[in-house]
Scaffold this motif. Structure first.
Motif, PDB file in Angstrom:
ATOM      1  N   ALA A 108       0.956  -1.269  -0.022  1.00 55.68           N
ATOM      2  CA  ALA A 108      -0.060   0.177   0.057  1.00 55.68           C
ATOM      3  C   ALA A 108       0.876   1.353  -0.020  1.00 55.68           C
ATOM      4  CB  ALA A 108      -0.931   0.099   1.113  1.00 55.68           C
ATOM      5  N   HIS A 109       1.881   1.153   0.813  1.00 53.72           N
ATOM      6  CA  HIS A 109       2.859   2.356   0.752  1.00 53.72           C
ATOM      7  C   HIS A 109       3.569   2.510  -0.541  1.00 53.72           C
ATOM      8  CE1 HIS A 109       2.435   3.979   4.931  1.00 53.72           C
ATOM      9  NE2 HIS A 109       2.597   2.869   5.223  1.00 53.72           N
ATOM     10  N   TRP A 110       3.692   1.538  -1.074  1.00 56.33           N
ATOM     11  CA  TRP A 110       4.467   1.510  -2.565  1.00 56.33           C
ATOM     12  C   TRP A 110       3.408   1.997  -3.538  1.00 56.33           C
ATOM     13  CZ3 TRP A 110       3.210  -0.767  -7.033  1.00 56.33           C
ATOM     14  CH2 TRP A 110       4.198  -0.738  -8.032  1.00 56.33           C
ATOM     15  N   ILE A 111       2.465   1.778  -3.435  1.00 52.26           N
ATOM     16  CA  ILE A 111       1.432   2.168  -4.508  1.00 52.26           C
ATOM     17  C   ILE A 111       1.157   3.656  -4.340  1.00 52.26           C
ATOM     18  CG2 ILE A 111      -1.060   2.122  -4.908  1.00 52.26           C
ATOM     19  CD1 ILE A 111      -1.183  -0.507  -4.307  1.00 52.26           C
ATOM     20  N   ILE A 112       1.339   4.077  -2.954  1.00 55.67           N
ATOM     21  CA  ILE A 112       1.147   5.684  -2.875  1.00 55.67           C
ATOM     22  C   ILE A 112       2.332   6.486  -3.301  1.00 55.67           C
ATOM     23  CG2 ILE A 112       1.124   7.479  -1.033  1.00 55.67           C
ATOM     24  CD1 ILE A 112      -1.633   6.030  -1.523  1.00 55.67           C
ATOM     25  N   GLU A 113       3.442   5.837  -3.274  1.00 53.51           N
ATOM     26  CA  GLU A 113       4.739   6.325  -3.734  1.00 53.51           C
ATOM     27  C   GLU A 113       4.600   6.488  -5.190  1.00 53.51           C
ATOM     28  OE1 GLU A 113       7.784   3.704  -2.357  1.00 53.51           O
ATOM     29  OE2 GLU A 113       7.687   4.503  -0.366  1.00 53.51           O
ATOM     30  N   MET A 121       1.728   6.604  -6.955  1.00 50.63           N
ATOM     31  CA  MET A 121       0.870   7.510  -7.410  1.00 50.63           C
ATOM     32  C   MET A 121       1.305   9.025  -7.176  1.00 50.63           C
ATOM     33  SD  MET A 121      -2.410   5.828  -5.452  1.00 50.63           S
ATOM     34  CE  MET A 121      -3.542   7.425  -5.877  1.00 50.63           C
ATOM     35  N   GLU A 122       2.388   9.293  -6.349  1.00 52.27           N
ATOM     36  CA  GLU A 122       2.796  10.491  -6.178  1.00 52.27           C
ATOM     37  C   GLU A 122       4.099  10.816  -7.464  1.00 52.27           C
ATOM     38  OE1 GLU A 122       5.510  13.163  -3.121  1.00 52.27           O
ATOM     39  OE2 GLU A 122       5.007  11.067  -2.661  1.00 52.27           O
ATOM     40  N   ALA A 123       4.601   9.583  -7.754  1.00 51.13           N
ATOM     41  CA  ALA A 123       5.595   9.755  -8.733  1.00 51.13           C
ATOM     42  C   ALA A 123       5.275   9.898 -10.095  1.00 51.13           C
ATOM     43  CB  ALA A 123       6.303   8.429  -9.011  1.00 51.13           C
ATOM     44  N   VAL A 124       3.807   9.585 -10.339  1.00 54.38           N
ATOM     45  CA  VAL A 124       3.458  10.086 -11.775  1.00 54.38           C
ATOM     46  C   VAL A 124       2.517  11.004 -11.691  1.00 54.38           C
ATOM     47  CG1 VAL A 124       3.642   7.563 -12.444  1.00 54.38           C
ATOM     48  CG2 VAL A 124       1.345   8.081 -11.428  1.00 54.38           C
ATOM     49  N   LYS A 125       2.129  11.765 -10.526  1.00 53.93           N
ATOM     50  CA  LYS A 125       1.757  13.135 -10.280  1.00 53.93           C
ATOM     51  C   LYS A 125       0.107  12.693 -10.083  1.00 53.93           C
ATOM     52  CE  LYS A 125       5.386  15.138 -11.131  1.00 53.93           C
ATOM     53  NZ  LYS A 125       6.287  15.806 -10.146  1.00 53.93           N
ATOM     54  N   ARG A 126      -0.328  11.603  -9.628  1.00 60.21           N
ATOM     55  CA  ARG A 126      -1.711  11.404  -9.448  1.00 60.21           C
ATOM     56  C   ARG A 126      -2.204  11.855  -7.897  1.00 60.21           C
ATOM     57  NH1 ARG A 126      -1.572  10.310 -14.020  1.00 60.21           N
ATOM     58  NH2 ARG A 126      -2.406   8.612 -15.112  1.00 60.21           N
ATOM     59  N   LEU A 127      -1.092  12.216  -7.103  1.00 54.77           N
ATOM     60  CA  LEU A 127      -1.208  12.634  -5.931  1.00 54.77           C
ATOM     61  C   LEU A 127       0.077  13.810  -5.760  1.00 54.77           C
ATOM     62  CD1 LEU A 127      -1.606   9.660  -3.612  1.00 54.77           C
ATOM     63  CD2 LEU A 127      -3.502  11.281  -4.283  1.00 54.77           C
ATOM     64  N   ASN A 128      -0.283  14.782  -5.166  1.00 55.32           N
ATOM     65  CA  ASN A 128       0.955  15.726  -4.862  1.00 55.32           C
ATOM     66  C   ASN A 128       1.644  15.415  -3.696  1.00 55.32           C
ATOM     67  OD1 ASN A 128      -0.655  16.881  -2.595  1.00 55.32           O
ATOM     68  ND2 ASN A 128      -1.611  18.325  -3.989  1.00 55.32           N
ATOM     69  N   ALA A 129       2.762  16.112  -3.188  1.00 57.28           N
ATOM     70  CA  ALA A 129       3.278  15.592  -1.865  1.00 57.28           C
ATOM     71  C   ALA A 129       2.570  15.631  -0.836  1.00 57.28           C
ATOM     72  CB  ALA A 129       4.487  16.505  -1.690  1.00 57.28           C
ATOM     73  N   GLN A 168      -0.706  15.405  -0.323  1.00 58.17           N
ATOM     74  CA  GLN A 168      -1.677  14.305  -0.343  1.00 58.17           C
ATOM     75  C   GLN A 168      -0.965  12.980  -0.238  1.00 58.17           C
ATOM     76  OE1 GLN A 168      -2.970  15.158  -4.462  1.00 58.17           O
ATOM     77  NE2 GLN A 168      -4.981  15.779  -3.840  1.00 58.17           N
ATOM     78  N   ALA A 169       0.229  12.811  -0.716  1.00 61.73           N
ATOM     79  CA  ALA A 169       0.809  11.504  -0.690  1.00 61.73           C
ATOM     80  C   ALA A 169       1.138  11.314   1.078  1.00 61.73           C
ATOM     81  CB  ALA A 169       2.177  11.523  -1.288  1.00 61.73           C
ATOM     82  N   ARG A 170       1.502  12.369   1.657  1.00 66.15           N
ATOM     83  CA  ARG A 170       1.793  12.385   3.021  1.00 66.15           C
ATOM     84  C   ARG A 170       0.591  11.792   3.803  1.00 66.15           C
ATOM     85  NH1 ARG A 170       5.290  16.797   2.118  1.00 66.15           N
ATOM     86  NH2 ARG A 170       3.716  18.105   2.608  1.00 66.15           N
ATOM     87  N   ALA A 171      -0.406  12.624   3.801  1.00 61.48           N
ATOM     88  CA  ALA A 171      -1.611  12.115   4.260  1.00 61.48           C
ATOM     89  C   ALA A 171      -2.028  10.807   4.060  1.00 61.48           C
ATOM     90  CB  ALA A 171      -2.797  13.448   3.689  1.00 61.48           C
ATOM     91  N   ALA A 172      -1.956  10.372   2.852  1.00 62.51           N
ATOM     92  CA  ALA A 172      -2.300   8.796   2.462  1.00 62.51           C
ATOM     93  C   ALA A 172      -1.259   7.793   3.201  1.00 62.51           C
ATOM     94  CB  ALA A 172      -2.217   8.727   0.917  1.00 62.51           C
ATOM     95  N   HIS A 173      -0.004   8.279   3.360  1.00 59.37           N
ATOM     96  CA  HIS A 173       0.788   7.429   4.048  1.00 59.37           C
ATOM     97  C   HIS A 173       0.443   7.621   5.480  1.00 59.37           C
ATOM     98  CE1 HIS A 173       3.821   6.208   1.001  1.00 59.37           C
ATOM     99  NE2 HIS A 173       4.078   7.583   0.715  1.00 59.37           N
ATOM    100  N   ALA A 174       0.110   8.105   6.118  1.00 56.07           N
ATOM    101  CA  ALA A 174      -0.296   8.543   7.378  1.00 56.07           C
ATOM    102  C   ALA A 174      -1.763   7.658   7.572  1.00 56.07           C
ATOM    103  CB  ALA A 174      -0.577  10.001   7.775  1.00 56.07           C
ATOM    104  N   GLU A 175      -2.694   7.877   6.671  1.00 55.81           N
ATOM    105  CA  GLU A 175      -3.972   7.318   6.745  1.00 55.81           C
ATOM    106  C   GLU A 175      -3.786   5.660   6.707  1.00 55.81           C
ATOM    107  OE1 GLU A 175      -8.400   7.058   4.516  1.00 55.81           O
ATOM    108  OE2 GLU A 175      -6.975   8.761   4.172  1.00 55.81           O
TER     109      GLU A 175
END
Length: 294
Positions: free
Chosen positions: A250-255, A257-265, A267-274
């Motif tokens: 799950a953490h890898w997927i968020i990474e 998503m951030e790498a391909v600009k589906r999430l900004n930095a 949003q990615a931090r919030a997703a990791h925390a969630e």
């Protein structure tokens, strides 16, 4: 010397048929044995062609799925039979939804997890398939890797879960038929609605309700990443299972998503925390209260 010469002459003239050596006899029989082998190989080849033709002709067509949803799938039937054999009542929870009723973050998570080049290939990712076959040769068995979303859909709809070369061949043919007969968005819609997301849970709407108590349209990026992380082993991994593999994925997927600009930095931090909050069994508001010392 004279006697030996006479025998040679007689053998050459054909008057004496006996007296040839054992080696000469073996050489004479060799063409017959070679012809027998060739006939067997030819029959085997013809049998293979007939079998392959029959199997190809017996495989289902994809066009009917363009406008109608399948009432059941091979995987659902297999799971129901497994439940009955175990003396249990088969469970099936499924709700059909369109892509517009699924969170964009959840769709992105599934695509990046399962088939990042889904909209680019024609059903088979040849490079990934080549790598998977090389890995299978090394390990002596077929793995799950390299299956595109189209291939996974073909397997779910029509095939078994065994990992034989025959099933893989059928899967490739059916994936091609799906790509030829349906647009990409229809293939993705079918996949999201029939794929397994837990015991007796099929489709992303049922998965969202089962694991998070919300509709698929409300899934956050973190929840979508967790659902996508379940797909390699949906009956073993779940947010409540304590699976380390699930968390790591799950953490890898968020990474990604951030790498391909589906999430900004942010949003990615919030997703990791969630993700950490969900897997620790805490709600987001509870975690915020603890940080504030309330």
């Amino acid at each position: 010397m004279g006697s030996r010469t006479i025998k040679l002459k007689q053998g050459a003239s054909g008057k004496v048929k006996q007296g040839t050596t054992g080696k000469t006899s073996q050489v004479a029989k060799a063409p017959a044995r070679g012809g027998w082998v060739r006939r067997v190989l030819m029959l085997a080849f013809l049998g293979l062609v007939v079998f392959a033709s029959y199997e190809y002709a017996s495989l289902p067509e994809a066009e009917p799925l363009l406008k109608q949803n399948p009432k059941t799938t091979a995987l659902m039937e297999q799971r129901a039979e497994e439940a009955r054999e175990a003396g249990q009542k088969p469970r099936r929870r499924q709700y059909w939804v369109g892509l517009s009723n699924v969170s964009k973050h959840a769709i992105d998570a599934v695509l990046l997890s399962e088939d990042a080049s889904f909209y680019l290939h024609e059903g088979v990712d040849t490079k990934e398939l080549e790598n998977a076959l090389e890995d299978a040769v090394r390990k002596g068995k077929l793995g799950r890797g390299a299956s595109t979303i189209t291939q996974q859909l073909a397997k779910n709809l029509w095939l078994s879960t065994d990992r034989s070369l025959l099933r893989k061949g059928k899967e490739l043919i059916l994936a091609h038929r799906l790509e030829e007969g349906l647009p990409k968005n229809r293939i993705l819609t079918l996949y999201l609605n029939v794929v397994e997301w837990g015991k007796g849970v099929y489709g992303i709407e049922a998965g969202a309700r089962e694991h998070f108590g919300i509709p698929a349209s409300k899934l956050t990026a973190a929840q979508g990443a967790l659902l996508a992380s379940m797909l390699p082993a949906p009956r073993k991994r779940s947010p409540a299972s304590g699976s380390r593999a699930l968390k790591k994925r799950a953490h890898w997927i968020i990474e990604q998503m951030e790498a391909v600009k589906r999430l900004n930095a942010e949003q990615a931090r919030a997703a990791h925390a969630e993700i950490d909050q969900i897997l620790s069994g805490k709600k987001a508001e509870e975690s915020e209260e603890e940080e504030e010392g309330i």
